[in-house]
Design a protein around this motif. Structure first.
Motif, PDB file in Angstrom:
ATOM      1  N   ARG A   1       0.815  -1.221   0.000  1.00 54.33           N
ATOM      2  CA  ARG A   1       0.000   0.000   0.000  1.00 54.33           C
ATOM      3  C   ARG A   1       0.850   1.273   0.000  1.00 54.33           C
ATOM      4  O   ARG A   1       0.369   2.347   0.304  1.00 54.33           O
ATOM      5  CB  ARG A   1      -0.990   0.024   1.170  1.00 54.33           C
ATOM      6  CG  ARG A   1      -2.015  -1.098   1.122  1.00 54.33           C
ATOM      7  CD  ARG A   1      -2.983  -1.023   2.276  1.00 54.33           C
ATOM      8  NE  ARG A   1      -2.315  -1.216   3.557  1.00 54.33           N
ATOM      9  CZ  ARG A   1      -1.974  -2.403   4.046  1.00 54.33           C
ATOM     10  NH1 ARG A   1      -2.265  -3.506   3.382  1.00 54.33           N
ATOM     11  NH2 ARG A   1      -1.371  -2.495   5.213  1.00 54.33           N
TER      12      ARG A   1
ATOM     13  N   SER B   1       3.575   3.559  -2.446  1.00 56.67           N
ATOM     14  CA  SER B   1       4.049   3.723  -3.816  1.00 56.67           C
ATOM     15  C   SER B   1       5.437   4.338  -3.858  1.00 56.67           C
ATOM     16  O   SER B   1       5.876   5.009  -2.918  1.00 56.67           O
ATOM     17  CB  SER B   1       3.084   4.622  -4.604  1.00 56.67           C
ATOM     18  OG  SER B   1       3.135   5.966  -4.123  1.00 56.67           O
TER      19      SER B   1
ATOM     20  N   GLN C   1      -2.221   9.015  -3.284  1.00 53.90           N
ATOM     21  CA  GLN C   1      -2.456   7.651  -2.802  1.00 53.90           C
ATOM     22  C   GLN C   1      -2.828   6.709  -3.945  1.00 53.90           C
ATOM     23  O   GLN C   1      -2.629   5.500  -3.848  1.00 53.90           O
ATOM     24  CB  GLN C   1      -3.559   7.649  -1.745  1.00 53.90           C
ATOM     25  CG  GLN C   1      -3.152   8.333  -0.451  1.00 53.90           C
ATOM     26  CD  GLN C   1      -4.196   8.155   0.635  1.00 53.90           C
ATOM     27  OE1 GLN C   1      -4.932   7.174   0.661  1.00 53.90           O
ATOM     28  NE2 GLN C   1      -4.257   9.109   1.554  1.00 53.90           N
ATOM     29  N   GLN C   2      -3.373   7.276  -5.037  1.00 54.16           N
ATOM     30  CA  GLN C   2      -3.744   6.443  -6.178  1.00 54.16           C
ATOM     31  C   GLN C   2      -2.524   5.953  -6.958  1.00 54.16           C
ATOM     32  O   GLN C   2      -2.641   5.064  -7.809  1.00 54.16           O
ATOM     33  CB  GLN C   2      -4.670   7.230  -7.110  1.00 54.16           C
ATOM     34  CG  GLN C   2      -5.966   7.682  -6.474  1.00 54.16           C
ATOM     35  CD  GLN C   2      -6.768   6.526  -5.903  1.00 54.16           C
ATOM     36  OE1 GLN C   2      -6.862   5.463  -6.514  1.00 54.16           O
ATOM     37  NE2 GLN C   2      -7.342   6.722  -4.730  1.00 54.16           N
TER      38      GLN C   2
ATOM     39  N   HIS D   1      -0.190   4.112  -6.039  1.00 52.75           N
ATOM     40  CA  HIS D   1       0.022   2.681  -5.786  1.00 52.75           C
ATOM     41  C   HIS D   1      -0.725   1.838  -6.809  1.00 52.75           C
ATOM     42  O   HIS D   1      -0.208   0.822  -7.288  1.00 52.75           O
ATOM     43  CB  HIS D   1      -0.439   2.334  -4.368  1.00 52.75           C
ATOM     44  CG  HIS D   1      -0.427   0.863  -4.077  1.00 52.75           C
ATOM     45  ND1 HIS D   1       0.733   0.157  -3.868  1.00 52.75           N
ATOM     46  CD2 HIS D   1      -1.429  -0.042  -3.983  1.00 52.75           C
ATOM     47  CE1 HIS D   1       0.445  -1.114  -3.644  1.00 52.75           C
ATOM     48  NE2 HIS D   1      -0.856  -1.260  -3.711  1.00 52.75           N
ATOM     49  N   HIS D   2      -1.930   2.256  -7.182  1.00 53.43           N
ATOM     50  CA  HIS D   2      -2.730   1.492  -8.144  1.00 53.43           C
ATOM     51  C   HIS D   2      -2.151   1.603  -9.549  1.00 53.43           C
ATOM     52  O   HIS D   2      -2.165   0.627 -10.318  1.00 53.43           O
ATOM     53  CB  HIS D   2      -4.184   1.965  -8.111  1.00 53.43           C
ATOM     54  CG  HIS D   2      -4.809   1.828  -6.756  1.00 53.43           C
ATOM     55  ND1 HIS D   2      -4.986   0.617  -6.131  1.00 53.43           N
ATOM     56  CD2 HIS D   2      -5.289   2.762  -5.895  1.00 53.43           C
ATOM     57  CE1 HIS D   2      -5.552   0.800  -4.948  1.00 53.43           C
ATOM     58  NE2 HIS D   2      -5.734   2.095  -4.782  1.00 53.43           N
TER      59      HIS D   2
ATOM     60  N   GLU E   1       1.000   1.968 -10.228  1.00 55.80           N
ATOM     61  CA  GLU E   1       2.206   1.138 -10.230  1.00 55.80           C
ATOM     62  C   GLU E   1       1.862  -0.344 -10.273  1.00 55.80           C
ATOM     63  O   GLU E   1       2.543  -1.137 -10.937  1.00 55.80           O
ATOM     64  CB  GLU E   1       3.062   1.471  -9.009  1.00 55.80           C
ATOM     65  CG  GLU E   1       3.656   2.872  -9.072  1.00 55.80           C
ATOM     66  CD  GLU E   1       4.381   3.317  -7.824  1.00 55.80           C
ATOM     67  OE1 GLU E   1       4.852   4.467  -7.799  1.00 55.80           O
ATOM     68  OE2 GLU E   1       4.477   2.511  -6.863  1.00 55.80           O
ATOM     69  N   ALA E   2       0.782  -0.738  -9.593  1.00 57.93           N
ATOM     70  CA  ALA E   2       0.354  -2.141  -9.647  1.00 57.93           C
ATOM     71  C   ALA E   2      -0.124  -2.505 -11.051  1.00 57.93           C
ATOM     72  O   ALA E   2       0.147  -3.608 -11.544  1.00 57.93           O
ATOM     73  CB  ALA E   2      -0.756  -2.380  -8.625  1.00 57.93           C
ATOM     74  N   MET E   3      -0.830  -1.573 -11.703  1.00 60.81           N
ATOM     75  CA  MET E   3      -1.260  -1.816 -13.080  1.00 60.81           C
ATOM     76  C   MET E   3      -0.058  -1.946 -14.003  1.00 60.81           C
ATOM     77  O   MET E   3      -0.038  -2.772 -14.923  1.00 60.81           O
ATOM     78  CB  MET E   3      -2.158  -0.677 -13.554  1.00 60.81           C
ATOM     79  CG  MET E   3      -2.807  -0.939 -14.907  1.00 60.81           C
ATOM     80  SD  MET E   3      -3.953  -2.333 -14.834  1.00 60.81           S
ATOM     81  CE  MET E   3      -3.763  -3.013 -16.474  1.00 60.81           C
TER      82      MET E   3
END
Length: 204
Positions: free
Chosen positions: A94, A96, A166-167, A169-170, A172-174
Motif C-alpha cells: 500500500r 508507492s 495515494q492512487q 500505488h494502483h 504502479e500495480a497496473m
C-alpha cells in the motif's frame, strides 16, 4: 523514458535541462534536445517542474544525490518499482514509489506516464484509431497536477486525473501487469489486444 518524453517536450517548445548519474549520457541528451546539462542542484534551480526517470534499482542512490534540491518543486514520477522475475512491486504494501520520492525530496510529486513503453511516447502524437491516448495521472498538489496536465497535452495525450497521490500505488500495480505482458512479447502499441488488428480478416 527521459529521452522519449524530453524529445517530445523539446519539440513542443519547452526549454530543458538534464542531470544524470552519468555525465556523458546527460550531455548527449542535452545536445539532442538543444538544451543544457548540469548538476542535480542546477537542474532543480533551473526548472519549473522536474521529471525523475530512473530504474528502480538506482532510485535510492539518485534520490540521495538529489537531496533537498527539489524541495517544494513539482516533480513528475514516471517510474515503476516492478521486479521482472515475478512481476511484482518491490515497495512496501500500500506504499508507492511516488510517495517515497515525495518524502525523500520534499517535492510535490505527480505520478504519470508510467503505463506505456517509451516507444508509445515517441509517437507524434500518441493516437490509436484516431483517438488520443488517455494518460492517467494523480497527485496531491493542485499546481503540480496542473503543470503535469499541460505536459501530457503538449505531447498529444488526453489527461485523465484520477485523484491524489495515494492512487499512485494502483498505477504502479497496473504497470506490473503491463510490464509482464511486454516481457511476454506483446506489442508495446497494442499491449492489451489479444489479436493484432493488422492480422484480423473478415469474410464479406
Amino acid at each position: 523514458m527521459a529521452d522519449a518524453l524530453g524529445t517530445r517536450w523539446a519539440a513542443a517548445g519547452h526549454d530543458l535541462m538534464v542531470a544524470g548519474r552519468t555525465a556523458g549520457k546527460a550531455q548527449a541528451l542535452a545536445r539532442k534536445w538543444g538544451g543544457r546539462a548540469g548538476s542535480f542542484k542546477e537542474v532543480a534551480e533551473f526548472g519549473d517542474i522536474a521529471l525523475i526517470a530512473v530504474l528502480y534499482q538506482g532510485m535510492a542512490t539518485t534520490l540521495a544525490e538529489i537531496g533537498d534540491a527539489l524541495h517544494g518543486k513539482p516533480i513528475v514520477d514516471c517510474n515503476n518499482p516492478v521486479e521482472i522475475e515475478n512481476f511484482t512491486l518491490v515497495t512496501e504494501p500500500r506504499r508507492s514509489m511516488a510517495q517515497d520520492i515525495e518524502q525523500a525530496t520534499g517535492g510535490h510529486v505527480v505520478k504519470a506516464f508510467n503505463l506505456c513503453h517509451a516507444r508509445v511516447w515517441q509517437l507524434k502524437p500518441p493516437t490509436f484509431d484516431g483517438r488520443r491516448l488517455v494518460v492517467p495521472y494523480c497527485g496531491s498538489h493542485p499546481g503540480a497536477q496542473e503543470m503535469t496536465r499541460h505536459l501530457i497535452a503538449d505531447i498529444g495525450g488526453e489527461p485523465l486525473p484520477i485523484g491524489d497521490l495515494q492512487q499512485a500505488h494502483h498505477l504502479e500495480a497496473m504497470a506490473a501487469i503491463v510490464i509482464s505482458l511486454l516481457f511476454g512479447g506483446r506489442d508495446p502499441h497494442t499491449v492489451f489486444n489479444l489479436v493484432d488488428r493488422a492480422t484480423v480478416t473478415t469474410n464479406t
